[in-house]
Design a protein around this motif. Structure first.
Motif, PDB file in Angstrom:
ATOM      1  N   THR A  75      47.924  22.348  40.777  1.00 17.53           N
ATOM      2  CA  THR A  75      48.019  22.036  42.204  1.00 17.53           C
ATOM      3  C   THR A  75      49.482  22.031  42.646  1.00 17.53           C
ATOM      4  O   THR A  75      49.834  22.516  43.721  1.00 17.53           O
ATOM      5  CB  THR A  75      47.352  20.676  42.480  1.00 17.53           C
ATOM      6  OG1 THR A  75      45.993  20.749  42.025  1.00 17.53           O
ATOM      7  CG2 THR A  75      47.353  20.354  43.956  1.00 17.53           C
ATOM      8  N   ASP A  81      41.031  24.619  45.335  1.00 16.54           N
ATOM      9  CA  ASP A  81      41.180  23.861  44.097  1.00 16.54           C
ATOM     10  C   ASP A  81      39.793  23.616  43.520  1.00 16.54           C
ATOM     11  O   ASP A  81      38.846  23.470  44.273  1.00 16.54           O
ATOM     12  CB  ASP A  81      41.888  22.540  44.400  1.00 16.54           C
ATOM     13  CG  ASP A  81      42.720  22.059  43.227  1.00 16.54           C
ATOM     14  OD1 ASP A  81      42.617  22.665  42.148  1.00 16.54           O
ATOM     15  OD2 ASP A  81      43.481  21.095  43.404  1.00 16.54           O
ATOM     16  N   GLU A  82      39.663  23.556  42.217  1.00 21.08           N
ATOM     17  CA  GLU A  82      38.371  23.338  41.549  1.00 21.08           C
ATOM     18  C   GLU A  82      37.372  24.419  41.989  1.00 21.08           C
ATOM     19  O   GLU A  82      36.284  24.115  42.470  1.00 21.08           O
ATOM     20  CB  GLU A  82      37.792  21.941  41.868  1.00 21.08           C
ATOM     21  CG  GLU A  82      38.790  20.798  41.977  1.00 21.08           C
ATOM     22  CD  GLU A  82      39.493  20.486  40.673  1.00 21.08           C
ATOM     23  OE1 GLU A  82      39.093  21.051  39.636  1.00 21.08           O
ATOM     24  OE2 GLU A  82      40.458  19.714  40.677  1.00 21.08           O
TER      25      GLU A  82
HETATM   26 MG   LIG Z   1      44.668  20.010  40.687  1.00 23.20          MG
END
Ligand SMILES: [Mg+2]
Ligand SMILES: Nc1ncnc2c1ncn2[C@@H]1O[C@H](COP(=O)(O)OP(=O)(O)OP(=O)(O)O)[C@@H](O)[C@H]1O
Length: 507
Positions: A225, A302-303
């Motif tokens: 991130t 993200d993810e």
């Molecule tokens: Mg992350």
């Protein structure tokens, strides 16, 4: 009959709407009708306007008042019709001069007390008015936004009374100031703050240089991130044209802060629970979605495997065309959506696949199921796949580490590589395909044999083959070279698709 100007948006397109006001006499009590395919918000204008008139100590004349929004075949949505309608009524009552007011495009919502409230789309409205030789009347708080369009014929009253006083000559409205507050509190990190991760940083540089979509795979806390959020800091600065384009989208979405134009590349981190409409745009008023809000910037997922598959499918079309078409009942709305995609994921649900000490007992089966959740066609469109391993905490603290390059230093190389691409083919390498691909990505005989052999061994698809060629082109550009050489191609091949990389389950 009074005839004033306002506008309506359909995506980025603007259509002029005539606000026609007719007062017919011979009625015992006042009647007020709005016609011309107005939606509920527009119909509610009548109530707000009645109240605003009462606040001004004025009442509607005992006549039938008809407001026609023309052309009638376009559906009118939004609350920005309040102000033009009220201005029209005040003209019909001889309180405002029609011959003056009709030289402006008018947009604004009215509060019950006659205050003029913020509305969406002031920036594009002002651009349009300027182009069509009309002035603009907009809410006081948004005068600065109207100025950014380069317009100088702007009236930005805070209250209807201010507008009346202006035309009476008792208190002239000043030209709004062009505020440009640099947000000092805005903290965008620098890539030098990320310790280690040389390979991931290199991939980030290639992604920025060629505009390639990128996927990072690695365990929790490895800095994925952190790396992604710093991508805008190494991308080229926005051009004036890009700043205006992106700001117009934010203006239509009602997301301008009134302090400055959007002059930093957007970074939109999307949560995996985001709906299709939130991503693509839409709704009753067809507002732009996240993929348009990241126009000229970065869209961060993200993810990745946690996202709904059908939601992600939306990305396929804009990734190729740079725009998104939202279908509406009567007409389609189009928004630009030229974004750089960056995604991150753990290799498996617990995140520790491949780590003997931490991985769970279900590995690698759970990883396979997890990685299969991402759609193949989407993965195919992601040029760069990178493994991001965890850094040792003690490595992060050692002073011996050679100082990392700053974002500014990397940006210089990125800009140079981008300029090469623009000069050569007019667009970034990520969009190379078809005939242009053959023309601009030339591999000599030795390299072609090498790539063909690798492709066969890896069971590469035609898409995968082209992916490698595009990345090799960008690597050569980063090296300021026209010719693609073996080391460029070998590096390009090292960015193996996730299912074949270190964390892949099909190695
Ligand atoms: Mg992350
Ligand atoms: N390479 C690094 N250099 C400096 N700090 C780091 C690094 N990696 C991780 N950190 C620290 O750990 C924190 C977590 O990193 P980050 O959120 O980027 O990890 P992640 O890979 O996205 O994890 P997850 O998979 O759980 O989302 C960061 O805020 C930072 O403080």
């Amino acid at each position: 009959m009074i005839n004033l100007n306002t506008i309506i948006f359909n995506g980025m397109d603007i259509t002029k709407i005539d606000v026609q006001i007719q007062l017919s006499s011979g009625f015992a009590k006042p009647e007020f009708n709005i016609i011309g395919l107005a939606d509920r918000a527009v119909k509610e204008s009548a109530e707000r306007i009645r109240n605003a008139l009462a606040a001004l100590n004025l009442s509607l004349p005992s006549k039938r008042l008809t407001v026609n929004l023309s052309p009638a075949d376009i559906e009118k949505t939004g609350s920005h019709f309040d102000l033009p309608i009220l201005c029209g009524i005040l003209c019909a009552m001889d309180i405002l001069p029609e011959n003056e007011i009709s030289k402006y495009v008018i947009i604004g919502e009215i509060g019950l007390d006659g205050a003029i409230v913020k509305t969406d789309g002031v920036l594009p409205a002002s651009v349009w008015a300027n182009k069509n030789n009309l002035g603009i009347i907009c809410p006081g708080l948004q005068g600065g936004e109207a100025r950014w369009a380069g317009h100088t014929n702007i009236l930005a009253p805070n209250h209807v009374l201010d507008l009346i006083n202006h035309f009476r000559g008792t208190q002239i409205l000043p030209l709004p100031q062009m505020v440009n507050v640099v947000q000092a509190d805005k903290k965008i990190g620098d890539l030098s703050e990320v310790h280690g991760q040389a390979a991931a940083k290199r991939a980030l540089e290639i992604a920025a240089a060629g505009g390639h979509a990128m996927l990072m795979v690695g365990p929790p806390g490895s800095g994925k991130t952190m790396l992604a959020s710093r991508l805008p800091t190494i991308m080229p600065e926005m051009t004036p044209n890009e700043i205006l384009e992106t700001s117009i989208i934010y203006s239509i979405a009602g997301k301008m802060d009134g302090k400055s134009l959007i002059s930093e590349r957007p970074f939109r981190a999307i949560h995996h629970t985001a709906s299709a409409v939130a991503l693509a745009g839409g709704g009753s008023d067809a507002k732009p979605g996240e993929i348009s809000l990241s126009h000229n910037g970065v869209l961060f997922l993200d993810e990745l495997p946690e996202f709904n598959r059908t939601t992600l499918e939306i990305l396929r079309q804009p990734m190729e065309s740079g725009k998104i078409v939202i279908s509406r009942a009567k007409r389609n709305a189009t928004y630009p959506a030229h974004f750089q995609l960056i995604a991150a994921m753990n290799p498996c649900p617990c995140g520790h696949l491949g780590n003997a000490a931490l991985s769970c007992s279900r590995a690698p089966r759970c990883a396979e199921a997890y990685q299969n959740k991402i759609s193949g066609p989407l993965l195919d469109r992601i040029d760069l796949h990178v493994d991001v391993d965890a850094v040792n905490p003690w490595e992060m603290n050692t002073k011996s580490e050679t100082p990392s390059e700053t974002s500014a230093q990397i940006r210089e190389r990125v800009v140079r590589a981008r300029n090469r691409q623009i000069t050569r083919q007019g667009y970034v390498n990520a969009l190379l395909d078809g005939g242009d691909m053959d023309k601009y990505v030339v591999l000599n005989e030795e390299l072609t044999t090498f790539l063909n052999t690798a492709a066969e061994k890896m069971g590469m698809s035609a898409r995968g083959y082209n992916r490698i060629k595009r990345i090799a082109r960008t690597i050569a550009d980063l090296n300021d070279r026209d010719e693609i050489i073996m080391s460029d191609l070998a590096e390009a091949l090292s960015y193996r698709p996730i299912n074949r990389g270190k964390y892949g389950v099909h190695r």
